[in-house]
Design a protein around this motif. Structure first.
Motif, PDB file in Angstrom:
ATOM      1  N   ALA A  13      51.324  48.776  43.963  1.00  0.00           N
ATOM      2  CA  ALA A  13      49.987  48.829  44.551  1.00  0.00           C
ATOM      3  C   ALA A  13      49.378  47.430  44.539  1.00  0.00           C
ATOM      4  N   ASN A  14      48.659  47.096  45.584  1.00  0.00           N
ATOM      5  CA  ASN A  14      48.064  45.768  45.686  1.00  0.00           C
ATOM      6  C   ASN A  14      46.765  45.684  44.893  1.00  0.00           C
ATOM      7  N   CYS A  15      46.701  44.698  44.014  1.00  0.00           N
ATOM      8  CA  CYS A  15      45.476  44.338  43.310  1.00  0.00           C
ATOM      9  C   CYS A  15      44.927  43.081  43.975  1.00  0.00           C
ATOM     10  N   TYR A  16      43.627  43.034  44.196  1.00  0.00           N
ATOM     11  CA  TYR A  16      43.016  41.891  44.871  1.00  0.00           C
ATOM     12  C   TYR A  16      41.939  41.258  44.011  1.00  0.00           C
ATOM     13  N   VAL A  17      41.767  39.954  44.200  1.00  0.00           N
ATOM     14  CA  VAL A  17      40.687  39.213  43.567  1.00  0.00           C
ATOM     15  C   VAL A  17      39.984  38.413  44.662  1.00  0.00           C
ATOM     16  N   LEU A  18      38.665  38.546  44.742  1.00  0.00           N
ATOM     17  CA  LEU A  18      37.896  37.842  45.763  1.00  0.00           C
ATOM     18  C   LEU A  18      36.789  37.042  45.097  1.00  0.00           C
ATOM     19  N   GLU A  22      37.342  28.574  43.805  1.00  0.00           N
ATOM     20  CA  GLU A  22      37.895  28.351  42.472  1.00  0.00           C
ATOM     21  C   GLU A  22      36.764  28.078  41.489  1.00  0.00           C
ATOM     22  N   GLY A  23      36.956  28.546  40.243  1.00  0.00           N
ATOM     23  CA  GLY A  23      35.962  28.300  39.217  1.00  0.00           C
ATOM     24  C   GLY A  23      34.690  29.113  39.348  1.00  0.00           C
ATOM     25  N   GLU A  24      34.731  30.173  40.147  1.00  0.00           N
ATOM     26  CA  GLU A  24      33.535  30.975  40.441  1.00  0.00           C
ATOM     27  C   GLU A  24      33.673  32.382  39.844  1.00  0.00           C
ATOM     28  N   PRO A  25      32.571  33.139  39.818  1.00  0.00           N
ATOM     29  CA  PRO A  25      32.679  34.561  39.512  1.00  0.00           C
ATOM     30  C   PRO A  25      33.522  35.253  40.582  1.00  0.00           C
ATOM     31  N   CYS A  26      34.131  36.371  40.234  1.00  0.00           N
ATOM     32  CA  CYS A  26      35.001  37.062  41.193  1.00  0.00           C
ATOM     33  C   CYS A  26      34.841  38.563  41.049  1.00  0.00           C
ATOM     34  N   VAL A  27      35.389  39.267  42.030  1.00  0.00           N
ATOM     35  CA  VAL A  27      35.444  40.714  42.010  1.00  0.00           C
ATOM     36  C   VAL A  27      36.911  41.125  42.017  1.00  0.00           C
ATOM     37  N   VAL A  28      37.275  42.057  41.160  1.00  0.00           N
ATOM     38  CA  VAL A  28      38.643  42.576  41.069  1.00  0.00           C
ATOM     39  C   VAL A  28      38.681  43.946  41.733  1.00  0.00           C
ATOM     40  N   LEU A  43      43.438  34.819  37.049  1.00  0.00           N
ATOM     41  CA  LEU A  43      42.102  34.405  36.637  1.00  0.00           C
ATOM     42  C   LEU A  43      42.132  33.045  35.952  1.00  0.00           C
ATOM     43  N   ALA A  44      43.123  32.844  35.081  1.00  0.00           N
ATOM     44  CA  ALA A  44      43.232  31.564  34.381  1.00  0.00           C
ATOM     45  C   ALA A  44      43.618  30.437  35.344  1.00  0.00           C
ATOM     46  N   LYS A  45      44.558  30.723  36.229  1.00  0.00           N
ATOM     47  CA  LYS A  45      45.030  29.715  37.174  1.00  0.00           C
ATOM     48  C   LYS A  45      43.907  29.196  38.059  1.00  0.00           C
ATOM     49  N   HIS A  46      43.035  30.101  38.497  1.00  0.00           N
ATOM     50  CA  HIS A  46      41.978  29.723  39.439  1.00  0.00           C
ATOM     51  C   HIS A  46      40.608  29.617  38.769  1.00  0.00           C
ATOM     52  N   ARG A  47      40.589  29.720  37.432  1.00  0.00           N
ATOM     53  CA  ARG A  47      39.348  29.560  36.656  1.00  0.00           C
ATOM     54  C   ARG A  47      38.265  30.532  37.127  1.00  0.00           C
ATOM     55  N   LEU A  48      38.639  31.800  37.245  1.00  0.00           N
ATOM     56  CA  LEU A  48      37.739  32.823  37.755  1.00  0.00           C
ATOM     57  C   LEU A  48      37.239  33.724  36.628  1.00  0.00           C
ATOM     58  N   HIS A  73      36.298  41.883  29.927  1.00  0.00           N
ATOM     59  CA  HIS A  73      35.343  40.985  30.569  1.00  0.00           C
ATOM     60  C   HIS A  73      33.921  41.533  30.584  1.00  0.00           C
ATOM     61  N   ASP A  74      33.722  42.704  29.959  1.00  0.00           N
ATOM     62  CA  ASP A  74      32.399  43.311  29.851  1.00  0.00           C
ATOM     63  C   ASP A  74      31.736  43.457  31.215  1.00  0.00           C
TER      64      ASP A  74
END
Length: 227
Positions: A13-18, A22-28, A43-48, A73-74
């Motif tokens: 199944a595809n998991c996405y991060v938007l 880079e270095g910003e808040p994101c949605v999983v 998340l670590a690679k892109h500092r998200l 991540h609360d």
């Protein structure tokens, strides 16, 4: 805009991060089975930093890591109320054959904070706006998440409602083929051809490509046509 996608678990199944970058808040979106390690690597690679988890529907291959990600991540998880019950009981929508195949020992838990979503909701998360479209059929609580890009394009995270060349199955408990066809006809076909589709399984596609070549869509009446 940064969009990351990667398959997880035995069902890929595809998991996405938007995120805005880079270095910003994101949605999983849809952290399913075995998603924790590959997700944290991205998340670590892109500092998200996750701001929320969005779930297109409740099947285990899309939600099984949601509670862990939310706890680490609360952050809250967002899901349609018709599929919420599957968070605590991942096997609920598998049916007897599915339970036998994937094991009765599969356990799940509901994230500490769950926010129920509905048709027409606009979720302002991580500097992005996600529009919720309810598309029952694969499950009762399946949804699309639509989001615009800074470049003016449009993305839709379709879960298991629409794939490249196919649609989601409707023979599992909670599935309804008639409702699926209605969702495709009234919610998917009206989307612009240029809309990029990020599906729950398989490769990315566009609405125009699916309108032209997806046999399940070609059988449907055009939006606005009489039935």
């Amino acid at each position: 805009m940064l969009v990351l996608g990667f398959p997880v678990g035995p069902l890929q199944a595809n998991c996405y991060v938007l995120a805005r970058g880079e270095g910003e808040p994101c949605v999983v979106v849809d952290p399913g089975q075995d998603a924790v390690e590959p997700l944290n690597e991205q998340l670590a690679k892109h500092r998200l930093t996750p701001a929320a988890v969005l779930l297109t529907h409740g099947h285990f291959d899309h939600v099984l890591s949601a509670a862990t990600i939310c706890a680490e991540h609360d952050v809250p998880a967002h899901i349609h109320p018709d599929d919420r019950f599957m968070l605590a009981d991942p096997g609920a929508a598998l049916g007897p054959a599915g339970r036998q195949l994937f094991g009765d020992g599969m356990t799940g838990s509901e994230p500490a904070e769950v926010r129920e979503i509905a048709e027409g909701d606009v979720l302002e998360l991580a500097g992005l706006s996600f529009e919720v479209t309810h598309t029952p059929g694969h499950t009762g609580g399946s949804v699309l998440f639509g989001v615009g890009t800074e470049e003016g394009g449009r993305l839709v995270l379709s879960g298991d409602t629409l794939f490249a060349g196919a649609i989601g199955r409707t023979d599992l408990p909670g599935g309804d083929h008639g409702r699926m066809l209605e969702s495709l006809s009234t919610k998917v076909l009206p989307l612009d051809d240029e809309t990029v589709v990020l599906p729950g399984h398989g490769p990315t596609t566009t609405i125009g490509r699916e309108r032209a070549g997806n046999p399940f869509l070609q059988e449907l009446p055009a939006p606005g046509a009489s039935h």
